[in-house]
Design a protein around this motif. Structure first.
Motif, PDB file in Angstrom:
ATOM      1  N   PRO A  96       0.798  -1.237   0.000  1.00 16.20           N
ATOM      2  CA  PRO A  96       0.000   0.000   0.000  1.00 16.20           C
ATOM      3  C   PRO A  96       0.822   1.275   0.000  1.00 16.20           C
ATOM      4  CG  PRO A  96      -0.234  -1.153   2.087  1.00 16.20           C
ATOM      5  CD  PRO A  96       0.549  -2.055   1.178  1.00 16.20           C
ATOM      6  N   LEU A  97       1.988   1.261   0.562  1.00 18.00           N
ATOM      7  CA  LEU A  97       2.796   2.484   0.573  1.00 18.00           C
ATOM      8  C   LEU A  97       3.340   2.813  -0.813  1.00 18.00           C
ATOM      9  CD1 LEU A  97       4.652   2.154   3.976  1.00 18.00           C
ATOM     10  CD2 LEU A  97       2.691   3.587   3.405  1.00 18.00           C
ATOM     11  N   VAL A  98       3.667   1.797  -1.598  1.00 20.12           N
ATOM     12  CA  VAL A  98       4.145   2.040  -2.958  1.00 20.12           C
ATOM     13  C   VAL A  98       3.029   2.681  -3.781  1.00 20.12           C
ATOM     14  CG1 VAL A  98       4.948   0.954  -5.083  1.00 20.12           C
ATOM     15  CG2 VAL A  98       5.872   0.226  -2.885  1.00 20.12           C
ATOM     16  N   ASP A  99       1.844   2.104  -3.717  1.00 23.86           N
ATOM     17  CA  ASP A  99       0.721   2.677  -4.464  1.00 23.86           C
ATOM     18  C   ASP A  99       0.390   4.083  -3.972  1.00 23.86           C
ATOM     19  OD1 ASP A  99       0.425   0.444  -6.085  1.00 23.86           O
ATOM     20  OD2 ASP A  99      -1.042  -0.489  -4.764  1.00 23.86           O
ATOM     21  N   TYR A 100       0.535   4.311  -2.678  1.00 29.01           N
ATOM     22  CA  TYR A 100       0.273   5.625  -2.104  1.00 29.01           C
ATOM     23  C   TYR A 100       1.278   6.653  -2.628  1.00 29.01           C
ATOM     24  CZ  TYR A 100      -0.349   9.305   1.385  1.00 29.01           C
ATOM     25  OH  TYR A 100      -0.573  10.505   1.998  1.00 29.01           O
ATOM     26  N   GLU A 101       2.532   6.284  -2.642  1.00 30.69           N
ATOM     27  CA  GLU A 101       3.581   7.212  -3.063  1.00 30.69           C
ATOM     28  C   GLU A 101       3.575   7.473  -4.562  1.00 30.69           C
ATOM     29  OE1 GLU A 101       7.138   5.378  -1.633  1.00 30.69           O
ATOM     30  OE2 GLU A 101       6.845   6.086   0.414  1.00 30.69           O
ATOM     31  N   GLU A 102       3.219   6.472  -5.363  1.00 33.76           N
ATOM     32  CA  GLU A 102       3.330   6.593  -6.813  1.00 33.76           C
ATOM     33  C   GLU A 102       2.075   7.150  -7.485  1.00 33.76           C
ATOM     34  OE1 GLU A 102       4.690   2.898  -8.425  1.00 33.76           O
ATOM     35  OE2 GLU A 102       6.651   3.099  -7.483  1.00 33.76           O
ATOM     36  N   GLU A 112      -9.179   3.384  -2.574  1.00 32.47           N
ATOM     37  CA  GLU A 112      -9.298   4.175  -3.800  1.00 32.47           C
ATOM     38  C   GLU A 112      -8.968   3.343  -5.025  1.00 32.47           C
ATOM     39  OE1 GLU A 112      -8.147   8.617  -2.397  1.00 32.47           O
ATOM     40  OE2 GLU A 112      -6.472   7.218  -2.578  1.00 32.47           O
ATOM     41  N   ARG A 113      -9.743   3.575  -6.069  1.00 28.58           N
ATOM     42  CA  ARG A 113      -9.489   2.920  -7.355  1.00 28.58           C
ATOM     43  C   ARG A 113      -8.366   3.676  -8.069  1.00 28.58           C
ATOM     44  NH1 ARG A 113     -13.099  -0.192 -10.372  1.00 28.58           N
ATOM     45  NH2 ARG A 113     -12.277  -0.648 -12.419  1.00 28.58           N
ATOM     46  N   ILE A 114      -7.386   2.921  -8.543  1.00 31.69           N
ATOM     47  CA  ILE A 114      -6.250   3.491  -9.267  1.00 31.69           C
ATOM     48  C   ILE A 114      -6.208   2.832 -10.637  1.00 31.69           C
ATOM     49  CG2 ILE A 114      -3.729   3.591  -9.348  1.00 31.69           C
ATOM     50  CD1 ILE A 114      -3.771   3.793  -6.305  1.00 31.69           C
ATOM     51  N   THR A 115      -5.942   3.634 -11.666  1.00 36.05           N
ATOM     52  CA  THR A 115      -5.777   3.100 -13.014  1.00 36.05           C
ATOM     53  C   THR A 115      -4.392   3.499 -13.506  1.00 36.05           C
ATOM     54  OG1 THR A 115      -8.156   3.256 -13.440  1.00 36.05           O
ATOM     55  CG2 THR A 115      -6.709   3.075 -15.360  1.00 36.05           C
ATOM     56  N   GLU A 116      -3.655   2.486 -13.969  1.00 34.85           N
ATOM     57  CA  GLU A 116      -2.295   2.703 -14.459  1.00 34.85           C
ATOM     58  C   GLU A 116      -2.107   1.969 -15.780  1.00 34.85           C
ATOM     59  OE1 GLU A 116       0.121   2.826 -10.198  1.00 34.85           O
ATOM     60  OE2 GLU A 116       0.173   0.986 -11.372  1.00 34.85           O
ATOM     61  N   ASP A 117      -1.104   2.405 -16.531  1.00 35.20           N
ATOM     62  CA  ASP A 117      -0.679   1.656 -17.712  1.00 35.20           C
ATOM     63  C   ASP A 117       0.459   0.752 -17.289  1.00 35.20           C
ATOM     64  OD1 ASP A 117      -2.465   2.746 -19.550  1.00 35.20           O
ATOM     65  OD2 ASP A 117      -1.128   4.395 -20.062  1.00 35.20           O
ATOM     66  N   TRP A 118       0.276  -0.564 -17.504  1.00 30.73           N
ATOM     67  CA  TRP A 118       1.314  -1.538 -17.195  1.00 30.73           C
ATOM     68  C   TRP A 118       1.857  -2.069 -18.500  1.00 30.73           C
ATOM     69  CZ3 TRP A 118      -1.118  -5.144 -12.915  1.00 30.73           C
ATOM     70  CH2 TRP A 118      -1.314  -4.401 -11.748  1.00 30.73           C
ATOM     71  N   ASN A 119       3.171  -2.241 -18.558  1.00 31.76           N
ATOM     72  CA  ASN A 119       3.801  -2.780 -19.753  1.00 31.76           C
ATOM     73  C   ASN A 119       4.513  -4.075 -19.376  1.00 31.76           C
ATOM     74  OD1 ASN A 119       4.925  -3.268 -22.213  1.00 31.76           O
ATOM     75  ND2 ASN A 119       6.159  -1.413 -22.281  1.00 31.76           N
ATOM     76  N   THR A 120       3.734  -5.122 -19.144  1.00 33.46           N
ATOM     77  CA  THR A 120       4.309  -6.397 -18.732  1.00 33.46           C
ATOM     78  C   THR A 120       4.316  -7.428 -19.856  1.00 33.46           C
ATOM     79  OG1 THR A 120       2.169  -7.137 -17.911  1.00 33.46           O
ATOM     80  CG2 THR A 120       3.635  -6.064 -16.337  1.00 33.46           C
ATOM     81  N   GLU A 126      -4.024  -0.896 -19.885  1.00 31.45           N
ATOM     82  CA  GLU A 126      -4.617  -0.139 -18.790  1.00 31.45           C
ATOM     83  C   GLU A 126      -5.191  -1.109 -17.763  1.00 31.45           C
ATOM     84  OE1 GLU A 126      -8.429   2.427 -18.846  1.00 31.45           O
ATOM     85  OE2 GLU A 126      -6.774   3.807 -19.333  1.00 31.45           O
ATOM     86  N   VAL A 127      -4.773  -0.948 -16.509  1.00 25.45           N
ATOM     87  CA  VAL A 127      -5.188  -1.835 -15.427  1.00 25.45           C
ATOM     88  C   VAL A 127      -5.730  -0.983 -14.285  1.00 25.45           C
ATOM     89  CG1 VAL A 127      -4.429  -3.576 -13.769  1.00 25.45           C
ATOM     90  CG2 VAL A 127      -3.432  -3.525 -16.068  1.00 25.45           C
ATOM     91  N   SER A 128      -6.881  -1.383 -13.762  1.00 25.19           N
ATOM     92  CA  SER A 128      -7.460  -0.713 -12.596  1.00 25.19           C
ATOM     93  C   SER A 128      -7.443  -1.669 -11.410  1.00 25.19           C
ATOM     94  CB  SER A 128      -8.902  -0.290 -12.873  1.00 25.19           C
ATOM     95  OG  SER A 128      -8.933   0.729 -13.840  1.00 25.19           O
ATOM     96  N   PHE A 129      -7.150  -1.121 -10.239  1.00 19.55           N
ATOM     97  CA  PHE A 129      -7.111  -1.909  -9.010  1.00 19.55           C
ATOM     98  C   PHE A 129      -7.412  -0.972  -7.845  1.00 19.55           C
ATOM     99  CE2 PHE A 129      -2.902  -0.369  -9.985  1.00 19.55           C
ATOM    100  CZ  PHE A 129      -2.435   0.129  -8.783  1.00 19.55           C
ATOM    101  N   PHE A 130      -7.553  -1.543  -6.650  1.00 17.78           N
ATOM    102  CA  PHE A 130      -7.862  -0.749  -5.471  1.00 17.78           C
ATOM    103  C   PHE A 130      -6.670  -0.710  -4.529  1.00 17.78           C
ATOM    104  CE2 PHE A 130     -11.914  -1.920  -7.194  1.00 17.78           C
ATOM    105  CZ  PHE A 130     -12.630  -0.735  -7.079  1.00 17.78           C
ATOM    106  N   ARG A 131      -6.343   0.487  -4.109  1.00 16.37           N
ATOM    107  CA  ARG A 131      -5.311   0.716  -3.111  1.00 16.37           C
ATOM    108  C   ARG A 131      -6.000   0.850  -1.767  1.00 16.37           C
ATOM    109  NH1 ARG A 131      -3.971   3.753   0.319  1.00 16.37           N
ATOM    110  NH2 ARG A 131      -5.623   5.190  -0.216  1.00 16.37           N
ATOM    111  N   ARG A 132      -5.424   0.216  -0.767  1.00 13.49           N
ATOM    112  CA  ARG A 132      -6.018   0.269   0.576  1.00 13.49           C
ATOM    113  C   ARG A 132      -4.916   0.309   1.624  1.00 13.49           C
ATOM    114  NH1 ARG A 132      -9.721  -3.124  -0.097  1.00 13.49           N
ATOM    115  NH2 ARG A 132      -9.069  -3.950  -2.055  1.00 13.49           N
TER     116      ARG A 132
END
Length: 185
Positions: A96-102, A112-120, A126-132
């Motif tokens: 959670p701290l990584v998602d919070y900081e980034e 909170e719902r976060i949407t990021e572009d992942w290049n894996t 585009e990937v959406s996930f929840f930070r808690r």
């Protein structure tokens, strides 16, 4: 990939394995690799585990999935339902701290719902996930009848240093994931 790889490892230890994944593609890959050695089907875990009987498992493993659910309690209660008393629930998720900081997060304690572009896979997805918060995660376990047994922020395998020294150095100082083992009360 995780589905069939984890299933194969569990089967080698003579476990009876049921694998559930949202992705039909992952289900087919697992069936292709392992055949009838495992029971495998597609299921949205936000709908619970309706095909699974009460108190029928000793272990439930859920790698890198729970961050896709806004409310963890319904799934955690379902996992508790299908575990035998004293059974283990092991899962991993984003730190959670990584998602919070980034991300542009205003309140660490909010889900909170976060949407990021992942290049894996060679192209951005585009990937959406929840930070808690950690409090939300541990409170959800407790509310669902679990006791925290082990918590880890992980450390990279020393062999990673040979493959990717920069990533090894970063993960040695700043973990990206957390790993939890909880026991069903």
């Amino acid at each position: 990939m995780w589905s069939w790889y984890l299933c194969a490892a569990l089967r080698r230890s003579r476990a009876r394995v049921t694998a559930i994944d949202l992705s039909e593609q992952m289900v087919q890959m697992t069936k292709q690799k392992l055949g009838d050695a495992v029971t495998c089907y597609a299921q949205d875990l936000s709908d619970g585990l309706p095909k699974e009987a009460d108190a029928s498992y000793d272990l439930v493993v859920c790698p890198l999935m729970v961050h896709y659910l806004e409310d963890l309690v319904p799934l955690f209660k379902e996992v508790h339902r299908v575990l035998k008393q004293g059974g283990c629930f092991i899962f991993s998720t984003h730190h959670p701290l990584v998602d919070y900081e980034e991300n542009d997060v205003n309140n660490y304690f909010a889900v909170e719902r976060i949407t990021e572009d992942w290049n894996t896979i060679g192209k951005p997805v585009e990937v959406s996930f929840f930070r808690r918060s950690l409090s939300n995660l541990f409170d959800s376990l407790s509310e669902s009848g679990f006791t925290l047994d082990k918590f880890s922020e992980g450390k990279p395998d020393p062999m990673m240093k040979e493959v990717s020294p920069e990533t090894f150095d970063t993960l040695s100082r700043r973990p990206n994931f957390i790993f939890v083992r909880a026991k069903a009360n």
